[in-house]
Design a protein around this motif. Structure first.
Motif, PDB file in Angstrom:
ATOM      1  N   ASN A 219      35.391  44.932  42.423  1.00  0.00           N
ATOM      2  CA  ASN A 219      36.023  46.246  42.278  1.00  0.00           C
ATOM      3  C   ASN A 219      34.922  47.290  42.060  1.00  0.00           C
ATOM      4  O   ASN A 219      34.398  47.399  40.961  1.00  0.00           O
ATOM      5  CB  ASN A 219      36.985  46.228  41.103  1.00  0.00           C
ATOM      6  CG  ASN A 219      37.767  47.526  40.966  1.00  0.00           C
ATOM      7  OD1 ASN A 219      37.596  48.450  41.754  1.00  0.00           O
ATOM      8  ND2 ASN A 219      38.619  47.611  39.960  1.00  0.00           N
TER       9      ASN A 219
ATOM     10  N   TYR B  26      51.124  39.405  44.048  1.00  0.00           N
ATOM     11  CA  TYR B  26      50.728  40.596  43.275  1.00  0.00           C
ATOM     12  C   TYR B  26      49.734  41.507  44.000  1.00  0.00           C
ATOM     13  O   TYR B  26      49.040  42.292  43.354  1.00  0.00           O
ATOM     14  CB  TYR B  26      50.156  40.182  41.907  1.00  0.00           C
ATOM     15  CG  TYR B  26      51.169  39.549  40.997  1.00  0.00           C
ATOM     16  CD1 TYR B  26      52.011  40.325  40.205  1.00  0.00           C
ATOM     17  CD2 TYR B  26      51.304  38.163  40.941  1.00  0.00           C
ATOM     18  CE1 TYR B  26      52.954  39.733  39.371  1.00  0.00           C
ATOM     19  CE2 TYR B  26      52.250  37.565  40.113  1.00  0.00           C
ATOM     20  CZ  TYR B  26      53.065  38.354  39.332  1.00  0.00           C
ATOM     21  OH  TYR B  26      54.001  37.770  38.513  1.00  0.00           O
ATOM     22  N   CYS B  27      49.666  41.449  45.320  1.00  0.00           N
ATOM     23  CA  CYS B  27      48.847  42.418  46.059  1.00  0.00           C
ATOM     24  C   CYS B  27      49.592  43.752  46.159  1.00  0.00           C
ATOM     25  O   CYS B  27      50.821  43.788  46.250  1.00  0.00           O
ATOM     26  CB  CYS B  27      48.533  41.900  47.459  1.00  0.00           C
ATOM     27  SG  CYS B  27      47.313  40.571  47.488  1.00  0.00           S
TER      28      CYS B  27
ATOM     29  N   HIS C 136      46.384  39.539  43.524  1.00  0.00           N
ATOM     30  CA  HIS C 136      46.059  40.764  42.778  1.00  0.00           C
ATOM     31  C   HIS C 136      45.059  41.671  43.514  1.00  0.00           C
ATOM     32  O   HIS C 136      44.334  42.432  42.864  1.00  0.00           O
ATOM     33  CB  HIS C 136      45.517  40.427  41.384  1.00  0.00           C
ATOM     34  CG  HIS C 136      46.517  39.793  40.476  1.00  0.00           C
ATOM     35  ND1 HIS C 136      47.373  40.517  39.674  1.00  0.00           N
ATOM     36  CD2 HIS C 136      46.806  38.484  40.253  1.00  0.00           C
ATOM     37  CE1 HIS C 136      48.135  39.677  38.977  1.00  0.00           C
ATOM     38  NE2 HIS C 136      47.818  38.445  39.318  1.00  0.00           N
ATOM     39  N   VAL C 137      45.010  41.627  44.818  1.00  0.00           N
ATOM     40  CA  VAL C 137      44.150  42.532  45.588  1.00  0.00           C
ATOM     41  C   VAL C 137      44.853  43.875  45.767  1.00  0.00           C
ATOM     42  O   VAL C 137      46.060  43.927  46.021  1.00  0.00           O
ATOM     43  CB  VAL C 137      43.792  41.912  46.954  1.00  0.00           C
ATOM     44  CG1 VAL C 137      43.254  42.969  47.931  1.00  0.00           C
ATOM     45  CG2 VAL C 137      42.776  40.795  46.785  1.00  0.00           C
TER      46      VAL C 137
ATOM     47  N   MET D  14      40.256  37.276  45.080  1.00  0.00           N
ATOM     48  CA  MET D  14      41.229  37.585  44.035  1.00  0.00           C
ATOM     49  C   MET D  14      40.740  38.714  43.127  1.00  0.00           C
ATOM     50  O   MET D  14      39.562  38.798  42.799  1.00  0.00           O
ATOM     51  CB  MET D  14      41.468  36.315  43.207  1.00  0.00           C
ATOM     52  CG  MET D  14      42.529  36.436  42.147  1.00  0.00           C
ATOM     53  SD  MET D  14      42.673  34.907  41.168  1.00  0.00           S
ATOM     54  CE  MET D  14      43.252  33.763  42.398  1.00  0.00           C
ATOM     55  N   ASN D  15      41.661  39.601  42.760  1.00  0.00           N
ATOM     56  CA  ASN D  15      41.406  40.718  41.841  1.00  0.00           C
ATOM     57  C   ASN D  15      40.464  41.792  42.395  1.00  0.00           C
ATOM     58  O   ASN D  15      39.933  42.596  41.639  1.00  0.00           O
ATOM     59  CB  ASN D  15      40.855  40.216  40.495  1.00  0.00           C
ATOM     60  CG  ASN D  15      41.900  39.491  39.685  1.00  0.00           C
ATOM     61  OD1 ASN D  15      43.015  39.973  39.526  1.00  0.00           O
ATOM     62  ND2 ASN D  15      41.561  38.324  39.184  1.00  0.00           N
ATOM     63  N   SER D  16      40.279  41.827  43.696  1.00  0.00           N
ATOM     64  CA  SER D  16      39.403  42.829  44.310  1.00  0.00           C
ATOM     65  C   SER D  16      40.169  44.109  44.624  1.00  0.00           C
ATOM     66  O   SER D  16      41.387  44.093  44.811  1.00  0.00           O
ATOM     67  CB  SER D  16      38.786  42.286  45.608  1.00  0.00           C
ATOM     68  OG  SER D  16      37.972  41.168  45.344  1.00  0.00           O
ATOM     69  N   MET D  17      39.416  45.230  44.694  1.00  0.00           N
ATOM     70  CA  MET D  17      39.979  46.524  45.100  1.00  0.00           C
ATOM     71  C   MET D  17      39.229  46.997  46.333  1.00  0.00           C
ATOM     72  O   MET D  17      38.007  47.223  46.282  1.00  0.00           O
ATOM     73  CB  MET D  17      39.828  47.541  43.971  1.00  0.00           C
ATOM     74  CG  MET D  17      40.365  48.912  44.320  1.00  0.00           C
ATOM     75  SD  MET D  17      42.152  48.878  44.612  1.00  0.00           S
ATOM     76  CE  MET D  17      42.339  50.284  45.715  1.00  0.00           C
TER      77      MET D  17
END
Length: 205
Positions: free
Chosen positions: A196, A125-126, A162-163, A179-182
């Motif tokens: 993020n 999911y990147c 999820h990056v 994980m989950n970083s922008m």
């Protein structure tokens, strides 16, 4: 009515497993190696005939991935790399050797392209987009000029699940993005960043 051959049923399920867990391709037992290699050769030959794609040796590319490479938007894939199911890849993309692109990733090279150096690991999911719209209030976003500066991901970089990575970013070799970083700013080599927007935590030892 004849029942389906249990071996064929198993083979279809094993293909499904490989689509989502392609690292298992390299640990197949000899009894499965032949059909799996033939399956991959047939699909990769088809893909190279249909799109502007160059594929190295011993790669796994899921037929459930969506790979688009018009002339001028070439995709090259180095040896021993894999692309899992439900990814969407749009060139120009330069993918090195031993690169892992896990399921449901989106990589769009815009005009300037995306480069993944050897051994980069892209978790599920990147999203990497090598283009961006203007935001002038004088006209709607979809009518704004589109820019493309490109994205470069260094050797042995790990992007967690999820990056997101925005256009114009460079991530140095051996960096890790949680994980989950922008990622909105360049990342130094060996840095570990999270959040993020992604911020520095420490250096990788």
């Amino acid at each position: 009515m004849t029942e389906p051959d249990p071996l064929l049923k198993y083979r279809e399920q094993h293909k499904h497993r490989l689509n989502y867990m392609p690292w298992l391709y390299w640990s197949l037992k000899p009894k499965n190696r032949g059909w799996a290699e033939a399956w991959q050769k047939e699909y990769q030959d088809y893909l190279m005939a249909m799109e502007t794609v160059e594929i190295g040796r011993n790669c796994f590319i899921s037929p459930l991935a969506h790979i688009f490479a018009e002339p001028g938007r070439k995709i090259t894939i180095g040896d021993n790399s894999f692309i899992a199911a439900d990814c969407t890849l749009h060139g120009p993309l330069e993918i090195g050797s031993e690169v892992a692109i896990n399921h449901h990733c989106i990589l769009d090279g815009g005009r300037a392209g995306i480069k993944l150096h050897d051994q980069a690991r892209i978790a599920a999911y990147c999203h990497l987009y090598a283009f961006d719209h203007g935001m002038d209030l004088a006209q709607p976003v979809y009518q704004q000029p589109v820019r493309s500066r490109g994205i470069e991901i260094g050797r042995d970089v790990w992007l967690g699940a999820h990056v997101g990575v925005k256009d114009g970013i460079q991530i140095g070799a051996h960096a890790v993005v949680g994980m989950n970083s922008m990622v909105t700013k360049n990342v130094e080599a060996r840095a570990v960043v999270v959040g993020n927007p992604a911020g520095f935590i420490r250096y990788r030892d």
